[in-house]
Motif scaffolding. Sequence first.
Motif, PDB file in Angstrom:
ATOM      1  N   LEU A 114       0.824  -1.199   0.000  1.00  0.00           N
ATOM      2  CA  LEU A 114       0.000   0.000   0.000  1.00  0.00           C
ATOM      3  C   LEU A 114       0.863   1.256   0.000  1.00  0.00           C
ATOM      4  O   LEU A 114       0.550   2.237  -0.677  1.00  0.00           O
ATOM      5  CB  LEU A 114      -0.931  -0.010   1.219  1.00  0.00           C
ATOM      6  N   LEU A 115       1.969   1.219   0.725  1.00  0.00           N
ATOM      7  CA  LEU A 115       2.890   2.354   0.743  1.00  0.00           C
ATOM      8  C   LEU A 115       3.549   2.562  -0.617  1.00  0.00           C
ATOM      9  O   LEU A 115       3.704   3.698  -1.079  1.00  0.00           O
ATOM     10  CB  LEU A 115       3.953   2.153   1.822  1.00  0.00           C
ATOM     11  N   VAL A 116       3.922   1.465  -1.277  1.00  0.00           N
ATOM     12  CA  VAL A 116       4.556   1.568  -2.596  1.00  0.00           C
ATOM     13  C   VAL A 116       3.574   2.145  -3.612  1.00  0.00           C
ATOM     14  O   VAL A 116       3.904   3.055  -4.383  1.00  0.00           O
ATOM     15  CB  VAL A 116       5.106   0.204  -3.051  1.00  0.00           C
ATOM     16  N   VAL A 117       2.350   1.630  -3.616  1.00  0.00           N
ATOM     17  CA  VAL A 117       1.333   2.132  -4.546  1.00  0.00           C
ATOM     18  C   VAL A 117       1.009   3.594  -4.225  1.00  0.00           C
ATOM     19  O   VAL A 117       0.874   4.425  -5.125  1.00  0.00           O
ATOM     20  CB  VAL A 117       0.065   1.251  -4.499  1.00  0.00           C
ATOM     21  N   GLY A 118       0.901   3.934  -2.951  1.00  0.00           N
ATOM     22  CA  GLY A 118       0.638   5.313  -2.558  1.00  0.00           C
ATOM     23  C   GLY A 118       1.753   6.257  -2.990  1.00  0.00           C
ATOM     24  O   GLY A 118       1.483   7.362  -3.473  1.00  0.00           O
ATOM     25  N   ALA A 119       2.999   5.838  -2.828  1.00  0.00           N
ATOM     26  CA  ALA A 119       4.134   6.668  -3.252  1.00  0.00           C
ATOM     27  C   ALA A 119       4.123   6.845  -4.770  1.00  0.00           C
ATOM     28  O   ALA A 119       4.388   7.934  -5.289  1.00  0.00           O
ATOM     29  CB  ALA A 119       5.444   6.033  -2.800  1.00  0.00           C
ATOM     30  N   PHE A 120       3.780   5.783  -5.490  1.00  0.00           N
ATOM     31  CA  PHE A 120       3.690   5.862  -6.948  1.00  0.00           C
ATOM     32  C   PHE A 120       2.602   6.852  -7.377  1.00  0.00           C
ATOM     33  O   PHE A 120       2.814   7.700  -8.245  1.00  0.00           O
ATOM     34  CB  PHE A 120       3.415   4.477  -7.535  1.00  0.00           C
ATOM     35  N   LEU A 121       1.441   6.753  -6.751  1.00  0.00           N
ATOM     36  CA  LEU A 121       0.340   7.651  -7.089  1.00  0.00           C
ATOM     37  C   LEU A 121       0.656   9.102  -6.719  1.00  0.00           C
ATOM     38  O   LEU A 121       0.321  10.029  -7.459  1.00  0.00           O
ATOM     39  CB  LEU A 121      -0.947   7.194  -6.415  1.00  0.00           C
ATOM     40  N   LEU A 122       1.298   9.305  -5.573  1.00  0.00           N
ATOM     41  CA  LEU A 122       1.689  10.654  -5.168  1.00  0.00           C
ATOM     42  C   LEU A 122       2.699  11.245  -6.152  1.00  0.00           C
ATOM     43  O   LEU A 122       2.592  12.407  -6.541  1.00  0.00           O
ATOM     44  CB  LEU A 122       2.270  10.645  -3.751  1.00  0.00           C
ATOM     45  N   GLY A 123       3.653  10.443  -6.581  1.00  0.00           N
ATOM     46  CA  GLY A 123       4.624  10.898  -7.583  1.00  0.00           C
ATOM     47  C   GLY A 123       3.939  11.239  -8.895  1.00  0.00           C
ATOM     48  O   GLY A 123       4.275  12.237  -9.546  1.00  0.00           O
TER      49      GLY A 123
END
Length: 122
Positions: free
Chosen positions: A51-60
């Motif tokens: 979830l953190l990886v996907v969230g960081a990707f979406l934020l980027g």
Amino acid sequence: MRFVKGILLLAIVAFLVLFAAQNSDVLTSGTLFKLDLHWITWETGQLPLYLLVVGAFLLGGLLMFIYLLTEYMKANSAAKHLRRERDQLKRELENERASSSYTSSYTSSAADETDEKSESSY
């Protein structure tokens, strides 16, 4: 070429699925984030790593979209300014051509009259 790309894509997806299956306990383990300032303390619950990886990707992606949107707006504004300047210069050029053709036609007719007078005096 399309066939080679398809096989390469299939190999990459198979590798990612295999990696995720073998490391599922690491990907689903919880991670805790804590912000501790002098006047405020904030702590998240246990969040899975995926979830953190996907969230960081979406934020980027969101930040990149905002950046590109501002650059697009700047470029659009500059293009609009240049179009206005081009149109103004076209109008000035047309006015110059019109005034110079009037002047040249006036001078050429005056020169023709002087040539006629000088020829008739001989």
